[in-house]
Scaffold this active site. Structure first.
Site, PDB file in Angstrom:
ATOM      1  N   ARG A  71     104.063   8.041 -49.508  1.00  0.00           N
ATOM      2  CA  ARG A  71     102.911   8.899 -49.203  1.00  0.00           C
ATOM      3  C   ARG A  71     102.034   9.025 -50.454  1.00  0.00           C
ATOM      4  NH1 ARG A  71     105.189  14.349 -47.447  1.00  0.00           N
ATOM      5  NH2 ARG A  71     105.711  13.226 -45.556  1.00  0.00           N
ATOM      6  N   ARG A 140     102.646  20.103 -53.159  1.00  0.00           N
ATOM      7  CA  ARG A 140     102.285  18.858 -52.458  1.00  0.00           C
ATOM      8  C   ARG A 140     100.763  18.629 -52.522  1.00  0.00           C
ATOM      9  NH1 ARG A 140     106.413  17.681 -48.556  1.00  0.00           N
ATOM     10  NH2 ARG A 140     108.403  18.255 -49.477  1.00  0.00           N
ATOM     11  N   LYS A 208     109.637  22.813 -51.029  1.00  0.00           N
ATOM     12  CA  LYS A 208     108.254  22.357 -51.139  1.00  0.00           C
ATOM     13  C   LYS A 208     107.278  23.530 -51.193  1.00  0.00           C
ATOM     14  CE  LYS A 208     108.407  21.498 -46.204  1.00  0.00           C
ATOM     15  NZ  LYS A 208     108.373  20.431 -45.203  1.00  0.00           N
ATOM     16  N   LYS A 210     102.982  24.348 -50.482  1.00  0.00           N
ATOM     17  CA  LYS A 210     101.770  23.761 -49.885  1.00  0.00           C
ATOM     18  C   LYS A 210     100.560  24.654 -50.123  1.00  0.00           C
ATOM     19  CE  LYS A 210     104.316  21.311 -46.302  1.00  0.00           C
ATOM     20  NZ  LYS A 210     104.513  21.084 -44.853  1.00  0.00           N
ATOM     21  N   CYS A 430     103.312  14.404 -34.928  1.00  0.00           N
ATOM     22  CA  CYS A 430     103.984  13.904 -36.129  1.00  0.00           C
ATOM     23  C   CYS A 430     104.502  12.493 -35.828  1.00  0.00           C
ATOM     24  CB  CYS A 430     105.136  14.822 -36.503  1.00  0.00           C
ATOM     25  SG  CYS A 430     106.588  14.584 -35.444  1.00  0.00           S
ATOM     26  N   CYS A 436     111.136   8.521 -38.735  1.00  0.00           N
ATOM     27  CA  CYS A 436     111.642   9.761 -39.319  1.00  0.00           C
ATOM     28  C   CYS A 436     113.096   9.981 -38.931  1.00  0.00           C
ATOM     29  CB  CYS A 436     110.796  10.954 -38.882  1.00  0.00           C
ATOM     30  SG  CYS A 436     111.461  12.490 -39.553  1.00  0.00           S
ATOM     31  N   CYS A 475     110.845  17.257 -33.982  1.00  0.00           N
ATOM     32  CA  CYS A 475     111.886  18.224 -34.336  1.00  0.00           C
ATOM     33  C   CYS A 475     111.190  19.534 -34.709  1.00  0.00           C
ATOM     34  CB  CYS A 475     112.747  17.682 -35.485  1.00  0.00           C
ATOM     35  SG  CYS A 475     112.072  17.980 -37.128  1.00  0.00           S
ATOM     36  N   CYS A 479     105.891  19.372 -38.732  1.00  0.00           N
ATOM     37  CA  CYS A 479     104.922  18.647 -39.572  1.00  0.00           C
ATOM     38  C   CYS A 479     103.513  18.615 -38.970  1.00  0.00           C
ATOM     39  CB  CYS A 479     105.401  17.231 -39.834  1.00  0.00           C
ATOM     40  SG  CYS A 479     106.919  17.180 -40.801  1.00  0.00           S
TER      41      CYS A 479
HETATM   42 FE1  SF4 Z   1     110.084  14.131 -38.671  1.00  0.00          FE
HETATM   43 FE2  SF4 Z   1     110.384  16.526 -37.620  1.00  0.00          FE
HETATM   44 FE3  SF4 Z   1     108.393  16.112 -39.351  1.00  0.00          FE
HETATM   45 FE4  SF4 Z   1     108.290  15.045 -36.940  1.00  0.00          FE
HETATM   46  S1  SF4 Z   1     108.285  17.250 -37.424  1.00  0.00           S
HETATM   47  S2  SF4 Z   1     107.867  13.970 -38.850  1.00  0.00           S
HETATM   48  S3  SF4 Z   1     110.408  14.595 -36.498  1.00  0.00           S
HETATM   49  S4  SF4 Z   1     110.572  16.030 -39.793  1.00  0.00           S
END
Ligand code: SF4
Length: 561
Positions: A71, A140, A208, A210, A430, A436, A475, A479
């Site tokens: 990244r 970040r 982290k 932000k 995400c 991931c 998940c 993100c």
């Molecule tokens: Fe990975 Fe969860 Fe972030 Fe999606 S929300 S990129 S599944 S860590």
């Protein structure tokens, strides 16, 4: 009676203390051609350098193929055409031939094998960008408004964001040694073993951190989801100060109510001359008070929630050498990007381009990656600006370049007007599978189809052009900031999603769980009754998220009490 033993520090804390330069054995590992992956500890150090080790989950049945995600750190998401061209080449040469725009105004490369890692990072540095601190227990990528349409003060805000990003960058020399020189630092040398970062100390942050800036009335940075937010206060196109926001964050875990999404609190006003001092004050509050014994409880939002606003205000005043003034009034009305061609405040043109799921790629007749690369090569003065909604703004375009850029993009199937439907434009996902490692369900690959199906149901109930902010994550880590969406799908298992409803258009309200789990094939059956009621019961112009909060979710709460 003996005092209770202090809770044990996490393993991450132990390895940071043992190798405070964060060098791990990264260079020693990639310098051995037979190696195809890093150790678990090195994987933790790699995050500080902007990279995650992953494996292609589509291939797991036939064996494990290690791949890296890398990244960039791109403060405020602004790149020159030349820098964008370098990133494009790197994606082709070392990655999976796509560029993934992130929700924090950066670009990720996916699918990089170990042999490509060092040359890729080195070339990013050669074009005067970096990957240092793009991930890891540090500050970040700093986010800042990029749309040049609203106020000339945007440039002052961007300059402050850049200043903060530079002031909060870690100082370890391991980054340069590993990625530019390809040399492994000697972790036992006294100067490395005893290294102390002037800001972060020896063990950096507990988790982290932000930061985002926003300029009302536009909250395109989703400011309240950040650990630290600065709301610009602008009068007559001049920046006069900032409202300070602390303690936002999205991440939570399924089945663990001690973890939760939280909106940042607005705790006072200060003048721009103190921006770096205030940023450092809040960051060091996290450094000094964050929980280093439990990474799920280590974010600044829990410090703010548990110690309270007066404590945080007093610490900021003491550490930054100021007295926070009462909040200045502000109003946010939107989180959206402007798409298509628009006039900038300086008289130049800019074009907002919708990037589906943030993935710049070539697919069939739609060749956005190649088209943008040609723009970068042919129009060197154009800036490439990455938005927090995963879109691209081509900025700084002269009157005479506008038409040729239009023609060039059109030749690759990229439209600059009527680019997509309102529902797709308001959706975000995400990456999740296959890259991931934490993804429990599909996200980026599934959401466009799910949006399409919801669009059909909306049309059935007489709402064909309804804008609803829809986000998905694979998940609960959040993100793509799902807990701010009007509809959010949060992965629980393959084809199973927890559904949240009721965010707002200005990014100032959290949504709530509607269904703990729905099966993806049941999408239409789940949403048809809800959309039918919304169409009948909404007030004139009322948005779906607002109706859910006013009526639908209240009924659910009443029924369960
Ligand atoms: Fe990975 Fe969860 Fe972030 Fe999606 S929300 S990129 S599944 S860590």
């Amino acid at each position: 009676m003996s005092a209770e033993a202090p809770a044990k520090l996490t393993h991450n804390e132990e390895i940071k203390a043992a190798i405070p330069t964060l060098a791990g054995t990264i260079a020693a590992t990639f310098n051995q051609p037979a190696n195809d992956h890093f150790s678990d500890d090195d994987n933790q150090f790699l995050k500080f350098h902007g990279s995650y080790q992953q494996d292609d989950r589509d291939l797991r049945k036939t064996g494990k193929k290690y791949i890296m995600m890398i990244r960039g750190r791109i403060p405020g998401g602004i790149m020159t055409a030349k820098q964008y061209g370098v990133f494009d080449s790197l994606a082709t040469q070392y990655g999976n031939n796509t560029l993934r725009i992130t929700t924090r105004q950066s670009i990720q490369f996916h699918g990089v094998v170990m042999a490509g890692l060092q040359p890729l990072v080195k070339k990013i540095n050669e074009c005067l960008l970096s990957t240092l601190a793009a991930c890891g227990d540090v500050n970040r990528n700093v986010m800042a408004p990029v749309t040049p349409a609203y106020t000339k003060a945007r440039e002052q805000v961007y300059a402050d964001a850049h200043k903060v990003a530079m002031a909060l960058a870690p100082q370890t020399k391991a980054y340069h040694s590993i990625w530019i020189d390809g040399v492994q630092l000697d972790n036992d040398a006294a100067e490395n073993k005893n290294f102390v970062d002037p800001l972060y100390g020896q063990t950096y942050l507990p988790r982290k951190f932000k930061i985002a800036f926003a300029i009302p009335p536009v909250n395109d940075m989703d400011l309240f989801t950040n650990c630290l937010g600065f709301i610009a206060v602008v009068e007559n196109d001049q920046l006069i100060g900032y409202n300070l926001c602390v303690g936002g964050g999205m991440g939570r875990s399924h089945g663990n109510n001690a973890t939760y999404a939280r909106l940042a609190d607005v705790i006072g006003f200060f003048t721009p001359d103190k921006i770096v001092e205030v940023a450092k004050a809040v960051l060091t509050i996290h450094r000094d008070f964050g929980d280093r014994t439990d990474r799920k409880h280590a974010r600044l939002k829990y410090v703010v929630a548990e110690r309270g606003i007066p404590f945080i205000q007093a610490e900021v005043n003491k550490r930054a050498g100021l007295t926070l003034a009462p909040n200045a009034p502000y109003t946010f009305t939107t989180t959206s990007d402007l798409l298509g061609w628009r006039k900038a405040v300086d008289g130049s043109w800019f074009c907002g381009l919708f990037v589906s799921m943030g993935r710049v790629k070539d697919a069939g007749g739609y060749k956005m990656k190649t088209g943008l690369r040609h723009v970068a090569d042919a129009f060197q003065k154009v800036e490439f600006r990455l938005t927090a909604n995963q879109n691209i703004i081509l900025a700084n375009v002269s009157e005479e370049d506008k038409h040729p850029i239009n023609m060039l993009l059109a030749a690759y199937g990229v439209k600059t007007e009527n680019q997509t439907t309102v529902l797709h434009a308001a959706s975000m996902a995400c990456p999740s599978l296959p890259t991931c490692g934490l993804g429990l369900a599909e996200s980026e690959r599934a959401l466009p189809g799910m949006v399409e199906r919801l669009a059909k149901v909306l049309a059935e109930v007489g709402l064909p052009n309804e804008e609803i902010i829809i986000r998905s994550t694979g998940c609960p880590n959040g993100c793509a900031r799902p807990y701010m969406a009007e509809i959010a799908f949060v992965g629980k298992a393959p084809g199973r999603y927890q559904v949240w409803l009721g965010g707002d258009v200005s990014g100032t309200r959290l949504n709530k769980v509607w269904k703990d789990v729905i099966k993806e094939p049941e999408l239409e059956n789940e949403f048809r009754p809800v959309f039918t009621r919304f169409a009948k019961e909404r007030h004139a112009g009322e948005r779906f998220g607002d109706w859910c909060q006013r009526v639908f979710l209240k009924e659910q709460t009443a029924a369960t009490n």
